[in-house]
Scaffold this active site. Structure first.
Site, short mmCIF file in Angstrom:
data_model
loop_
_atom_site.label_atom_id
_atom_site.label_comp_id
_atom_site.label_asym_id
_atom_site.label_seq_id
_atom_site.Cartn_x
_atom_site.Cartn_y
_atom_site.Cartn_z
N HIS A 79 0.83 -1.21 0.00
CA HIS A 79 0.00 0.00 0.00
C HIS A 79 0.86 1.26 0.00
O HIS A 79 0.53 2.27 0.64
CB HIS A 79 -0.94 0.00 1.21
N GLY B 219 7.34 1.60 -5.41
CA GLY B 219 8.61 2.26 -5.59
C GLY B 219 9.11 2.40 -7.02
O GLY B 219 10.25 2.78 -7.23
#
Length: 338
Positions: free
Chosen positions: A236, A269
């Site tokens: 998340h 990321g």
């Protein structure tokens, strides 16, 4: 319009909720939730970045690859690149409100379509959040994927029906949203789900059902056994539980067992086409990108998002060319330096 102009515009609109840092790594915004940061120390957000940064590629230029192919098919849709926009809501309390929920969601869906890919939409305590996504998907001929919070079963099924009516290509639940306090405070509690409850949701629709927020091999196995069409390996964005592992750390063990058996999407990321290639080599079929999509839309609307996805695709092509990868549908783990 260029990417630097987009970032400059976004920085003005997002302040002080997002600094649009030169490197979006979770350091400056640690603990800023609501906001764009990671929860607590920000460790989980940073872990996503760090896990990807640790992975190195083998440079290879003696091969027959001349024109790398970035296209693939997912949920019956042809995409020009293996990257989609992650579901994000809360433009007022996470992003400062310079753009409304309706406008943000519509720009995400429309910009994704322009780039030849798919935008995912989210859910939240305000009914406007999920509804905005459904409306945007309707306007774009079903080219979107709505993701629902782990609410009560009947509430989820009601929203699945809305997704079906909108002609969505798939529907999902972000099970990793189970601990969101803001939902409970607004009288809309969320909670973990049992395997039986998830199976009920899978059987409640003919749409491909996605479970987002899988971070262990055990839960990937549960999802596979009950007929989930796709899983999203995701923490998340580091926004719900401090000190989790990075997505790139847990993806390989999940892919080793379930690659080819269930669609595996990675979310965490990704900042470049090189990051995309790394996750594909680790076993993902496709990836989601979150925070940079916010920057792209706030800084340049749908055109800004198309520009961003075009940049990612070009970076991905170059990385494929320099590692000898012919197609995103078959990225060998051997391109990674281990």
């Amino acid at each position: 319009m260029n990417w630097q102009d987009v970032k400059k515009n976004a920085k003005e609109k997002l302040k002080p909720y997002c600094r649009v840092c030169p490197i979006c790594n979770g350091i400056a915004c640690a603990g800023e939730v609501p906001g764009m940061g990671g929860v607590g120390t920000g460790s989980s957000f940073k872990a996503n970045i760090e896990a990807l940064n640790k992975i190195k590629l083998n440079l290879s230029t003696i091969h027959n690859v001349k024109e790398p192919d970035t296209a693939l098919e997912i949920f019956g849709q042809s995409l020009s690149l293996p990257v989609m926009a992650a579901p994000i809501t809360g433009t007022t309390y996470n992003m400062g409100g310079a753009i409304t929920e309706e406008v943000y969601t519509e720009e995400v869906i429309a910009g994704s379509v322009m780039a030849g890919t798919i935008g995912w939409t989210g859910d939240g305590a305000d009914p406007l959040m999920y509804g905005s996504g459904i409306n945007a998907i309707k306007k774009n001929n079903g080219k979107g994927i709505p993701v629902i919070k782990p609410r009560a079963q009947d509430e989820i099924i009601k929203r699945i029906r809305q997704a079906e009516d909108a002609g969505a290509i798939a529907v999902g639940v972000d099970i990793d949203g189970a601990g969101l306090i803001t939902m409970a405070l607004k009288g809309q509690p969320v909670s973990p789900k049992s395997p039986e409850e998830i199976e009920e949701l899978v059987k409640a629709t003919k749409l491909p059902f996605i479970l987002k927020g899988i971070m262990t091999l055990r839960e990937a196995e549960i999802a596979y056994n009950i007929g989930v069409a796709a899983i999203v390996v995701s923490n998340h964005g580091g926004r719900i539980l401090d000190h989790t592992a990075g997505v790139a750390e847990v993806l390989p063990e999940i892919a080793e067992k379930f690659k080819g058996k269930i669609t595996i999407i990675a979310d965490g990321g990704v900042r470049s086409g090189v990051d995309v290639l790394k996750l594909l080599a680790l076993g993902a079929d496709a990836v989601l990108i979150g925070r940079p999509v916010v920057v792209a839309v706030f800084g340049g609307g749908r055109e800004g998002l198309k520009l961003y996805f075009d940049n990612i695709k070009n970076e991905l092509k170059q990385a494929m060319l320099l590692t000898g990868v012919a197609s995103v549908k078959d990225v060998p783990k051997a391109i990674l330096r281990v």
